[in-house]
Design a protein around this motif. Structure first.
Motif, PDB file in Angstrom:
ATOM      1  N   MET A 160       0.881  -1.174   0.000  1.00 28.80           N
ATOM      2  CA  MET A 160       0.000   0.000   0.000  1.00 28.80           C
ATOM      3  C   MET A 160       0.910   1.213   0.000  1.00 28.80           C
ATOM      4  O   MET A 160       1.509   1.548   1.032  1.00 28.80           O
ATOM      5  N   GLU A 161       1.028   1.829  -1.160  1.00 27.03           N
ATOM      6  CA  GLU A 161       2.025   2.910  -1.274  1.00 27.03           C
ATOM      7  C   GLU A 161       1.667   3.866  -2.397  1.00 27.03           C
ATOM      8  O   GLU A 161       0.913   3.515  -3.315  1.00 27.03           O
ATOM      9  N   GLN A 162       2.244   5.058  -2.315  1.00 23.98           N
ATOM     10  CA  GLN A 162       1.989   6.064  -3.344  1.00 23.98           C
ATOM     11  C   GLN A 162       2.303   5.534  -4.737  1.00 23.98           C
ATOM     12  O   GLN A 162       3.284   4.813  -4.938  1.00 23.98           O
ATOM     13  N   HIS A 163       1.436   5.860  -5.680  1.00 21.80           N
ATOM     14  CA  HIS A 163       1.671   5.538  -7.090  1.00 21.80           C
ATOM     15  C   HIS A 163       1.378   6.779  -7.926  1.00 21.80           C
ATOM     16  O   HIS A 163       0.537   6.758  -8.837  1.00 21.80           O
ATOM     17  N   GLY A 164       2.089   7.849  -7.590  1.00 26.36           N
ATOM     18  CA  GLY A 164       1.870   9.098  -8.312  1.00 26.36           C
ATOM     19  C   GLY A 164       0.540   9.720  -7.936  1.00 26.36           C
ATOM     20  O   GLY A 164      -0.178   9.235  -7.058  1.00 26.36           O
TER      21      GLY A 164
ATOM     22  N   GLY B 129      -3.467   1.460  -3.610  1.00 26.76           N
ATOM     23  CA  GLY B 129      -3.590  -0.004  -3.701  1.00 26.76           C
ATOM     24  C   GLY B 129      -3.220  -0.569  -5.063  1.00 26.76           C
ATOM     25  O   GLY B 129      -3.570  -1.717  -5.357  1.00 26.76           O
ATOM     26  N   THR B 130      -2.511   0.201  -5.884  1.00 27.43           N
ATOM     27  CA  THR B 130      -2.211  -0.253  -7.255  1.00 27.43           C
ATOM     28  C   THR B 130      -1.623  -1.662  -7.314  1.00 27.43           C
ATOM     29  O   THR B 130      -2.110  -2.523  -8.064  1.00 27.43           O
ATOM     30  N   ASP B 131      -0.591  -1.935  -6.537  1.00 23.33           N
ATOM     31  CA  ASP B 131       0.036  -3.269  -6.589  1.00 23.33           C
ATOM     32  C   ASP B 131      -0.958  -4.357  -6.173  1.00 23.33           C
ATOM     33  O   ASP B 131      -0.980  -5.451  -6.735  1.00 23.33           O
ATOM     34  N   ASP B 132      -1.774  -4.024  -5.189  1.00 29.34           N
ATOM     35  CA  ASP B 132      -2.781  -4.957  -4.688  1.00 29.34           C
ATOM     36  C   ASP B 132      -3.873  -5.184  -5.733  1.00 29.34           C
ATOM     37  O   ASP B 132      -4.285  -6.315  -5.983  1.00 29.34           O
TER      38      ASP B 132
ATOM     39  N   ILE C 110       9.776   2.129 -13.723  1.00 26.81           N
ATOM     40  CA  ILE C 110      10.070   1.598 -12.389  1.00 26.81           C
ATOM     41  C   ILE C 110       8.850   1.627 -11.475  1.00 26.81           C
ATOM     42  O   ILE C 110       8.605   0.688 -10.710  1.00 26.81           O
ATOM     43  N   HIS C 111       8.069   2.682 -11.575  1.00 26.51           N
ATOM     44  CA  HIS C 111       6.998   2.833 -10.585  1.00 26.51           C
ATOM     45  C   HIS C 111       5.905   3.774 -11.103  1.00 26.51           C
ATOM     46  O   HIS C 111       6.191   4.938 -11.403  1.00 26.51           O
ATOM     47  N   ALA C 112       4.674   3.231 -11.179  1.00 28.43           N
ATOM     48  CA  ALA C 112       3.500   4.019 -11.587  1.00 28.43           C
ATOM     49  C   ALA C 112       3.641   4.602 -12.992  1.00 28.43           C
ATOM     50  O   ALA C 112       3.051   5.639 -13.297  1.00 28.43           O
TER      51      ALA C 112
ATOM     52  N   ILE D 116       3.611   0.641 -17.494  1.00 27.68           N
ATOM     53  CA  ILE D 116       3.079  -0.706 -17.236  1.00 27.68           C
ATOM     54  C   ILE D 116       1.906  -0.662 -16.259  1.00 27.68           C
ATOM     55  O   ILE D 116       0.795  -1.117 -16.562  1.00 27.68           O
ATOM     56  N   GLU D 117       2.142  -0.117 -15.086  1.00 28.84           N
ATOM     57  CA  GLU D 117       1.085  -0.152 -14.060  1.00 28.84           C
ATOM     58  C   GLU D 117      -0.127   0.686 -14.476  1.00 28.84           C
ATOM     59  O   GLU D 117      -1.278   0.285 -14.245  1.00 28.84           O
ATOM     60  N   THR D 118       0.125   1.832 -15.089  1.00 33.26           N
ATOM     61  CA  THR D 118      -0.996   2.683 -15.502  1.00 33.26           C
ATOM     62  C   THR D 118      -1.818   1.983 -16.585  1.00 33.26           C
ATOM     63  O   THR D 118      -3.054   1.976 -16.532  1.00 33.26           O
TER      64      THR D 118
HETATM   65 ZN    ZN Z   1       3.442  -0.625  -8.007  1.00 33.55          ZN
END
Ligand code: ZN
Length: 248
Positions: free
Chosen positions: A30-34, A40-43, A164-166, A169-171
Motif C-alpha cells: 500500500m504505497e503512493q503511485h503518483g 492499492g495499485t500493486d494490490d 520503475i513505478h507508476a 506498465i502499471e498505468t
Molecule cells: Zn506498483
C-alpha cells in the motif's frame, strides 16, 4: 485449479489429493503511485491477475490460494501521504508464521506471488533459509524482476529499465482492468520522470528521484490496450512458472 483456501473446510484439505498440490501466498503493498493511481495499485493488479488465474483452465491439480498480505516493504515511498510500510522483520515473521502452520499438515509447497518490487530482494534472500529451517520448499515469483519481464519491452515504449513505478506498465494495466480508479485527467507528459536506478544499492527514495509526484516512468505512454496485453503476458508467465514448480 486455483481455489480460495479459506473457503474450504479442514476435512476438504485433509482429504485432498496432494500430488502436485501447493499453496499460493499473494503479497502486495500500500504505497503512493503518483497523483494518478491509487495507493492499492500493486494490490489491485495482483487481485486482477488472481481473478484471471482462478478462471484459467491451464492450472491443473490443487493450488490453494491463501489470504493475501496487502502491505509490503515500502520505505522508499513513505514521504508520500497514505503510504504504509511493514518492516523487513515483520514481513519475514508473517511468512515464517504461515510456514510454521502449513508444515504441520500434508501439503508442503508454497509459492509466494509478489507484485511489489520493494519486496523482491527481501523475499529472495530468505528462500534458502526457509527451505532449511522448515524443510518446506518455498518459491517466489516476483512480477518486478528483470527475468519475469524479459519480453515486456516489445509491449511498451518506455525503456524497461526506466519503467520503475507508476509508469507505463502499471498505468496501462489499471486503465484496462479498473479504469474507475485511475485519475486520467492527472496524466500528462510533464509528470513523466525517466530515470535509471544505480547499478548498486544506494537506498533510493522516490521523493528524491521524483519530488513532484513520485512517478518513476512515463504514465503518459499508457493505454488500456497495452494493459490488456501486459495482463495476458503476466498471466501466461505465472502459469508457466506454476506448472514448472508444481512438477518439481
Ligand atoms: Zn506498483
Amino acid at each position: 485449479m486455483l481455489i480460495e483456501a479459506n473457503s474450504l473446510s479442514w476435512q476438504d484439505i485433509d482429504e485432498m489429493d496432494t500430488e502436485g498440490a501447493c499453496y499460493v501466498l499473494p503479497i502486495a503493498a500500500m504505497e503512493q503511485h503518483g497523483r494518478h493511481l491509487p495507493l492499492g495499485t500493486d494490490d489491485f493488479i495482483l487481485q486482477t491477475i488472481l481473478k484471471n488465474l482462478k478462471e484459467d483452465k491451464r492450472i491443473t491439480g490443487n493450488m490453494l490460494l491463501l489470504p493475501a498480505i496487502h502491505y509490503g516493504s515500502s520505505h522508499e515511498h513513505l514521504d508520500f501521504p497514505g503510504t504504509v510500510s511493514l518492516s523487513s522483520n515483520t514481513i519475514i515473521s508473517i511468512v515464517e508464521d504461515i510456514l510454521f502452520s502449513l508444515k504441520m499438515h500434508k501439503i508442503k509447497k508454497l509459492i509466494i506471488l509478489n507484485s511489489h518490487g520493494g519486496n523482491t530482494s527481501l523475499l529472495n534472500a530468505h528462500v534458502k533459509e526457509w527451505k532449511q529451517k522448515y524443510c518446506f520448499p518455498v518459491f517466489v515469483i516476483n512480477l518486478w524482476d528483470s527475468s519475469f519481464f524479459d519480453e515486456v519491452q516489445t509491449l511498451i515504449e518506455t525503456p524497461l529499465s526506466s519503467d520503475i513505478h507508476a509508469g507505463e506498465i502499471e498505468t496501462s494495466i489499471l486503465q484496462h482492468a479498473m479504469p474507475s480508479v485511475v485519475h486520467h485527467d492527472r496524466i500528462s507528459t510533464s509528470l513523466d520522470c525517466l530515470v535509471t536506478l544505480k547499478p548498486y544499492g544506494d537506498g533510493w527514495f522516490s521523493v528524491e528521484l521524483s519530488p513532484h509526484n513520485g512517478v518513476l516512468g512515463a504514465a503518459s505512454k499508457a493505454n488500456p490496450e497495452k494493459g490488456k496485453r501486459l495482463l495476458q503476458y503476466i498471466t501466461d508467465r505465472i502459469i508457466r512458472y506454476f506448472l514448472e514448480i508444481k512438477n518439481l
